[in-house]
Design a protein around this motif. Structure first.
Motif, short mmCIF file in Angstrom:
data_model
loop_
_atom_site.label_atom_id
_atom_site.label_comp_id
_atom_site.label_asym_id
_atom_site.label_seq_id
_atom_site.Cartn_x
_atom_site.Cartn_y
_atom_site.Cartn_z
N ALA A 15 0.85 -1.19 0.00
CA ALA A 15 0.00 0.00 0.00
C ALA A 15 0.88 1.24 0.00
O ALA A 15 2.00 1.22 0.53
CB ALA A 15 -0.89 0.00 1.24
N PRO A 16 0.42 2.33 -0.60
CA PRO A 16 1.23 3.55 -0.59
C PRO A 16 1.41 4.06 0.83
O PRO A 16 0.55 3.85 1.69
CB PRO A 16 0.41 4.53 -1.43
CG PRO A 16 -0.96 3.97 -1.49
CD PRO A 16 -0.85 2.50 -1.27
N LEU A 17 2.53 4.71 1.07
CA LEU A 17 2.81 5.25 2.39
C LEU A 17 1.90 6.43 2.67
O LEU A 17 1.58 7.21 1.77
CB LEU A 17 4.27 5.71 2.48
CG LEU A 17 5.29 4.59 2.44
CD1 LEU A 17 6.69 5.17 2.36
CD2 LEU A 17 5.16 3.68 3.63
N PRO A 18 1.49 6.60 3.93
CA PRO A 18 0.70 7.77 4.26
C PRO A 18 1.54 9.03 4.10
O PRO A 18 2.76 8.99 4.25
CB PRO A 18 0.31 7.54 5.72
CG PRO A 18 1.30 6.56 6.25
CD PRO A 18 1.76 5.74 5.08
N ALA A 19 0.90 10.12 3.81
CA ALA A 19 1.62 11.38 3.64
C ALA A 19 2.21 11.80 4.98
O ALA A 19 1.52 11.78 6.00
CB ALA A 19 0.69 12.45 3.11
N ALA A 20 3.47 12.15 4.98
CA ALA A 20 4.13 12.61 6.20
C ALA A 20 4.20 14.13 6.15
O ALA A 20 4.30 14.73 5.08
CB ALA A 20 5.54 12.03 6.28
N ASP A 40 10.05 -2.34 0.45
CA ASP A 40 8.79 -2.61 1.16
C ASP A 40 8.63 -1.77 2.43
O ASP A 40 8.40 -2.31 3.52
CB ASP A 40 8.66 -4.10 1.50
CG ASP A 40 8.72 -4.98 0.27
OD1 ASP A 40 8.19 -4.56 -0.77
OD2 ASP A 40 9.32 -6.07 0.34
N ILE A 41 8.74 -0.46 2.29
CA ILE A 41 8.61 0.43 3.44
C ILE A 41 7.14 0.50 3.85
O ILE A 41 6.27 0.76 3.04
CB ILE A 41 9.13 1.84 3.10
CG1 ILE A 41 10.59 1.79 2.65
CG2 ILE A 41 8.96 2.77 4.30
CD1 ILE A 41 11.11 3.09 2.06
N VAL A 42 6.89 0.25 5.14
CA VAL A 42 5.55 0.31 5.69
C VAL A 42 5.59 1.24 6.89
O VAL A 42 6.48 1.13 7.74
CB VAL A 42 5.06 -1.09 6.14
CG1 VAL A 42 3.72 -1.00 6.84
CG2 VAL A 42 4.98 -2.03 4.95
#
Length: 131
Positions: A15-20, A40-42
């Protein structure tokens, strides 16, 4: 599908990363891992769910050497950007390295070790059914 609708991700795609928030410690961590080609950054939001941190970030490296290098560079970048010192655990073996940066806790793994411990499943809040 209309042009306004986003294309759904293929099955098995992370899934795309949430906006930081730009300029935040969380954004700095995500940018550093992306720069170092982490896989695979989560990012798991913990705010209001746990007192240990606001975010948990989990990522993989292709080898123990890459995991160790990513951890060391991440700690250096966090310090250079004024977020203070990090505590690092597991660096000698570099199969699983934990970086405690205060509001963000980062777990860096070799892929086999990551799949064995499966932290994403353990910390998946509110996911229905997949037990």
């Amino acid at each position: 599908m209309t042009p306004a609708e986003p294309n759904p991700a293929p099955a098995g795609t992370p899934a795309p990363l949430p906006a930081a928030v730009p300029g935040s410690l969380h954004a700095a961590v995500l940018q550093s891992l992306d720069d170092d080609q982490a896989q695979d950054i989560v990012s798991i939001p913990l705010e209001g769910k746990s007192s240990i941190a606001d975010h948990m970030v989990i990522a993989s490296g292709r080898s123990t050497r890459q995991v160790a290098a990513m951890a060391q560079k991440l700690a250096e970048r966090i310090k250079q950007q004024g977020f203070g010192h990090c505590r690092i655990e597991g660096l000698p073996a570099a199969d699983w390295v934990l970086i405690d940066a205060g509001d963000v806790v980062v777990h860096l793994f070799r892929p086999e070790v990551r799949s064995f411990y499966n932290l994403e499943r353990m910390w998946a809040f509110g996911d229905s059914g997949n037990a």
